[in-house]
Design a protein around this motif. Structure first.
Motif, PDB file in Angstrom:
ATOM      1  N   SER A  29       0.831  -1.200   0.000  1.00 52.00           N
ATOM      2  CA  SER A  29       0.000   0.000   0.000  1.00 52.00           C
ATOM      3  C   SER A  29       0.867   1.252   0.000  1.00 52.00           C
ATOM      4  CB  SER A  29      -0.906  -0.003   1.238  1.00 52.00           C
ATOM      5  OG  SER A  29      -1.500   1.254   1.396  1.00 52.00           O
ATOM      6  N   ALA A  30       1.878   1.235   0.861  1.00 53.56           N
ATOM      7  CA  ALA A  30       2.720   2.425   1.013  1.00 53.56           C
ATOM      8  C   ALA A  30       3.538   2.701  -0.256  1.00 53.56           C
ATOM      9  CB  ALA A  30       3.642   2.244   2.212  1.00 53.56           C
ATOM     10  N   VAL A  31       4.120   1.644  -0.810  1.00 54.86           N
ATOM     11  CA  VAL A  31       4.942   1.825  -2.006  1.00 54.86           C
ATOM     12  C   VAL A  31       4.036   1.958  -3.222  1.00 54.86           C
ATOM     13  CG1 VAL A  31       6.581   0.719  -3.564  1.00 54.86           C
ATOM     14  CG2 VAL A  31       6.915   0.583  -1.098  1.00 54.86           C
ATOM     15  N   LEU A  33       2.755   5.017  -6.581  1.00 55.82           N
ATOM     16  CA  LEU A  33       3.142   6.127  -7.458  1.00 55.82           C
ATOM     17  C   LEU A  33       3.899   7.180  -6.663  1.00 55.82           C
ATOM     18  CD1 LEU A  33      -0.293   6.421  -9.281  1.00 55.82           C
ATOM     19  CD2 LEU A  33       1.816   5.508 -10.257  1.00 55.82           C
ATOM     20  N   GLY A  34       3.534   7.295  -5.378  1.00 54.47           N
ATOM     21  CA  GLY A  34       4.199   8.269  -4.508  1.00 54.47           C
ATOM     22  C   GLY A  34       5.698   8.054  -4.455  1.00 54.47           C
ATOM     23  N   ASN A  35       6.132   6.807  -4.377  1.00 51.98           N
ATOM     24  CA  ASN A  35       7.562   6.525  -4.270  1.00 51.98           C
ATOM     25  C   ASN A  35       8.278   6.660  -5.599  1.00 51.98           C
ATOM     26  OD1 ASN A  35       5.903   4.977  -2.348  1.00 51.98           O
ATOM     27  ND2 ASN A  35       7.889   4.498  -1.461  1.00 51.98           N
ATOM     28  N   PHE A 115      -8.938   8.944  -8.768  1.00 50.78           N
ATOM     29  CA  PHE A 115      -7.941   9.518  -9.686  1.00 50.78           C
ATOM     30  C   PHE A 115      -6.636   8.722  -9.734  1.00 50.78           C
ATOM     31  CE2 PHE A 115      -7.545  12.408  -5.909  1.00 50.78           C
ATOM     32  CZ  PHE A 115      -6.202  12.271  -5.613  1.00 50.78           C
ATOM     33  N   TYR A 116      -6.340   8.010  -8.641  1.00 43.17           N
ATOM     34  CA  TYR A 116      -5.133   7.165  -8.639  1.00 43.17           C
ATOM     35  C   TYR A 116      -5.228   6.135  -9.763  1.00 43.17           C
ATOM     36  CZ  TYR A 116      -1.173   5.086  -6.022  1.00 43.17           C
ATOM     37  OH  TYR A 116       0.058   4.640  -5.602  1.00 43.17           O
ATOM     38  N   SER A 117      -6.439   5.648  -9.986  1.00 40.70           N
ATOM     39  CA  SER A 117      -6.652   4.646 -11.019  1.00 40.70           C
ATOM     40  C   SER A 117      -6.369   5.201 -12.420  1.00 40.70           C
ATOM     41  CB  SER A 117      -8.089   4.136 -10.937  1.00 40.70           C
ATOM     42  OG  SER A 117      -8.436   3.478 -12.110  1.00 40.70           O
ATOM     43  N   ALA A 236       3.235  11.809   4.670  1.00 41.47           N
ATOM     44  CA  ALA A 236       1.923  11.231   4.983  1.00 41.47           C
ATOM     45  C   ALA A 236       1.388  10.441   3.797  1.00 41.47           C
ATOM     46  CB  ALA A 236       0.941  12.334   5.352  1.00 41.47           C
ATOM     47  N   PHE A 237       1.479  11.019   2.606  1.00 36.20           N
ATOM     48  CA  PHE A 237       0.943  10.357   1.419  1.00 36.20           C
ATOM     49  C   PHE A 237       1.642   9.022   1.175  1.00 36.20           C
ATOM     50  CE2 PHE A 237       0.687   9.527  -3.146  1.00 36.20           C
ATOM     51  CZ  PHE A 237      -0.680   9.660  -3.354  1.00 36.20           C
ATOM     52  N   THR A 238       2.951   9.030   1.282  1.00 36.28           N
ATOM     53  CA  THR A 238       3.709   7.836   0.917  1.00 36.28           C
ATOM     54  C   THR A 238       3.479   6.695   1.901  1.00 36.28           C
ATOM     55  OG1 THR A 238       5.860   7.026   0.175  1.00 36.28           O
ATOM     56  CG2 THR A 238       5.880   8.421   2.108  1.00 36.28           C
ATOM     57  N   LEU A 239       3.144   7.013   3.153  1.00 34.21           N
ATOM     58  CA  LEU A 239       2.857   5.934   4.112  1.00 34.21           C
ATOM     59  C   LEU A 239       1.373   5.555   4.125  1.00 34.21           C
ATOM     60  CD1 LEU A 239       5.181   6.757   7.143  1.00 34.21           C
ATOM     61  CD2 LEU A 239       5.452   4.962   5.442  1.00 34.21           C
ATOM     62  N   SER A 240       0.592   6.115   3.235  1.00 36.62           N
ATOM     63  CA  SER A 240      -0.848   5.806   3.126  1.00 36.62           C
ATOM     64  C   SER A 240      -1.603   6.097   4.421  1.00 36.62           C
ATOM     65  CB  SER A 240      -1.091   4.323   2.805  1.00 36.62           C
ATOM     66  OG  SER A 240      -0.355   3.905   1.712  1.00 36.62           O
ATOM     67  N   ILE A 241      -1.196   7.134   5.151  1.00 42.55           N
ATOM     68  CA  ILE A 241      -1.860   7.362   6.433  1.00 42.55           C
ATOM     69  C   ILE A 241      -2.884   8.492   6.368  1.00 42.55           C
ATOM     70  CG2 ILE A 241      -0.084   6.410   7.931  1.00 42.55           C
ATOM     71  CD1 ILE A 241       1.122   9.151   8.203  1.00 42.55           C
TER      72      ILE A 241
END
Ligand code: PHE
Length: 461
Positions: A29-31, A33-35, A115-117, A236-241
């Motif tokens: 989940s965390a890893v 598009l953000g990473n 939108f992530y999709s 925050a975004f990258t850890l999905s929190i």
């Protein structure tokens, strides 16, 4: 459904099969598009090393504490974020207002997936583009044109968005163990293999050292206030929190697993992947004399240009976009979970149907984002308000989720765990003792909320 039963999944035995299974799912989940997409380009835009240091500090001060709190709340509530928060306000004897954390989470994860999709669909499309060899020897105009052409075509974007959502629905619909765990057990090792191949390839370019010094020698004169805020928001975004995703995953976490230690491993792996993604990308950028601060187009325009010039570019370009796709899928399935869990419990529909119904609704809303890049590019729903001038539907959704719902959700989670819950709950769940516990509580009660509040207010003003 009885709203006061906590730990429903524990009782039903509907849990991740091991600590490792949970870690892989949470890292999946965390890893995302953000990473691989966002971290490298914001690092590039913000001048490298100093930004990376600030980002690491934000992971420690805000990211890890909220992650621990969110998983803890999830396991203690043991149901969907909405139902978990509902029961916890009763069992912990707190105000009912905290229940908004659950609703905020479910609605935000619904919107973010819409939108992530669409962006996940770009990754899908780029696997094919790279494999077809269209980047080989192509010049900047041709590659920029291919990206622009994709965005301009409603049909293309809609097709890729639909395929991406279909994959997500299929995986989530099969359930925690037979759907998510199975997919994750294949996809995550694949992700790591692809990532290591890409870093290895980057090492052969002769510009690896340049990338290392770009990312790790801090030059604080390049750091702006805005850079600090970007780093915090991204942590925050990258850890999905902040939006219930980790809460939903935590509700399936076996009781014996130590949450504090597990959360730290998750944060470490997520950060490791972001840094490795930078080390895979920047050497290629430098080797081709390209610009690291190119912005969001870094991996869709700059990078294909690099692949087009390099030996092995066809294979490695294809592998790179496959990596991006895998990362996006394992994040997207986690965004669907809070919605599906709620539909299953609350509406009493089967898992498969819940995934289908929830997924279709999200797909439908996602069409707004698809159109934002073409037919609705000039449609600015809140354009009358100066602040929202020029913002498309996609921009507005992104703003709403990333700048409002995620930070506010994270803040509320830190406050709820730090101030409203009873000591017993924290003792039962977190797994920290003595000085470590006190230190953690100090950070969670004061530093984390202060950190989020600063970003939030700055973003708003
Ligand atoms: N962490 C994911 C990424 O880095 C995005 C995400 C945000 C996933 C919120 C779930 C919830 O791409």
């Amino acid at each position: 459904m009885s709203q006061t039963t906590t730990k429903a999944h524990q009782q039903a035995g509907n849990l991740w099969s091991s600590r490792m299974a949970f870690i892989l799912a949470a890292v999946g989940s965390a890893v995302g598009l953000g990473n691989i997409w966002k971290f490298p380009y914001i690092t590039g835009e913000n001048g490298g090393g100093a930004f990376v240091l600030v980002y690491l500090a934000c992971i420690a001060i805000v990211g890890i504490p909220v992650l621990i709190a969110e998983v803890m709340i999830g396991r203690r509530g043991g149901q969907s974020p909405v139902a978990s928060m509902h029961s916890l306000t009763q069992t912990e004897g707190t105000r009912k207002g905290w229940r908004l954390i659950g609703w905020n989470g479910m609605i935000a994860s619904f919107l973010v997936l819409s939108f992530y999709s669409v962006i996940g669909g770009w990754a899908l499309s780029y696997v094919g583009k790279a494999a077809s060899g269209m980047f080989i020897g192509a010049d900047a105009d041709a590659i920029g044109g291919a990206f622009g052409g994709m965005l301009a075509s409603t049909g293309d974007l809609l097709l890729w968005h639909s395929v991406f959502m279909a994959i997500v629905i299929l995986i989530v619909g099969r359930g925690i163990r037979s759907g998510m765990e199975k997919a994750i057990n294949t996809l995550m090792p694949l992700l790591f293999v692809l990532l290591f191949i890409m870093v290895g390839y980057a090492m052969t370019t002769g510009h690896f050292g340049e990338a290392v010094s770009f990312m790790f020698s801090p030059d604080f004169s390049k750091l702006t206030t805005e850079g600090v805020l970007t780093a915090l928001g991204h942590a925050a975004f990258t850890l999905s929190i902040g939006i219930g995703v980790m809460m939903a995953y935590g509700s399936y976490l076996p009781q014996k697993v130590n949450i504090a230690r597990t959360a730290m491993s998750i944060a470490l792996m997520d950060t490791g992947v972001a840094l490795l993604a930078g080390l895979a990308i920047f050497p290629l950028v430098f080797a081709n004399g390209l610009e690291p601060g190119a912005g969001p187009g870094l991996i869709f325009v700059t990078l294909p240009l690099a692949f087009g010039q390099m030996t092995g570019g066809l294979i490695f370009g294809t592998l790179f976009f496959a990596l991006l796709l895998v990362a996006a899928i394992t994040s997207a399935i986690s965004m669907l979970e809070p919605v599906v869990e709620w539909l299953e419990e609350h509406k009493g529909i089967s898992r498969a149907k819940s995934a289908l119904v929830g997924g279709l609704a999200i797909w439908l809303v996602g069409i707004g984002t698809v159109l934002s890049f073409n037919a609705w590019a000039d449609f600015h729903p809140l354009g009358g308000i100066a602040f929202f001038e020029g913002k498309t539907v996609f921009d507005l959704l992104d703003f709403l989720v990333s700048n409002l719902m995620m930070p506010l959700g994270g803040l509320a989670i830190a406050l709820f765990a730090g101030w409203a819950m009873k000591r017993q709950g924290l003792d039962d769940e977190i797994g920290l003792k003595g000085g470590m516990y006190s230190a953690f509580m100090f950070v969670l009660r004061y530093l984390t909320p202060a950190g989020i509040a600063v970003v939030f207010l700055y973003n708003l003003l």
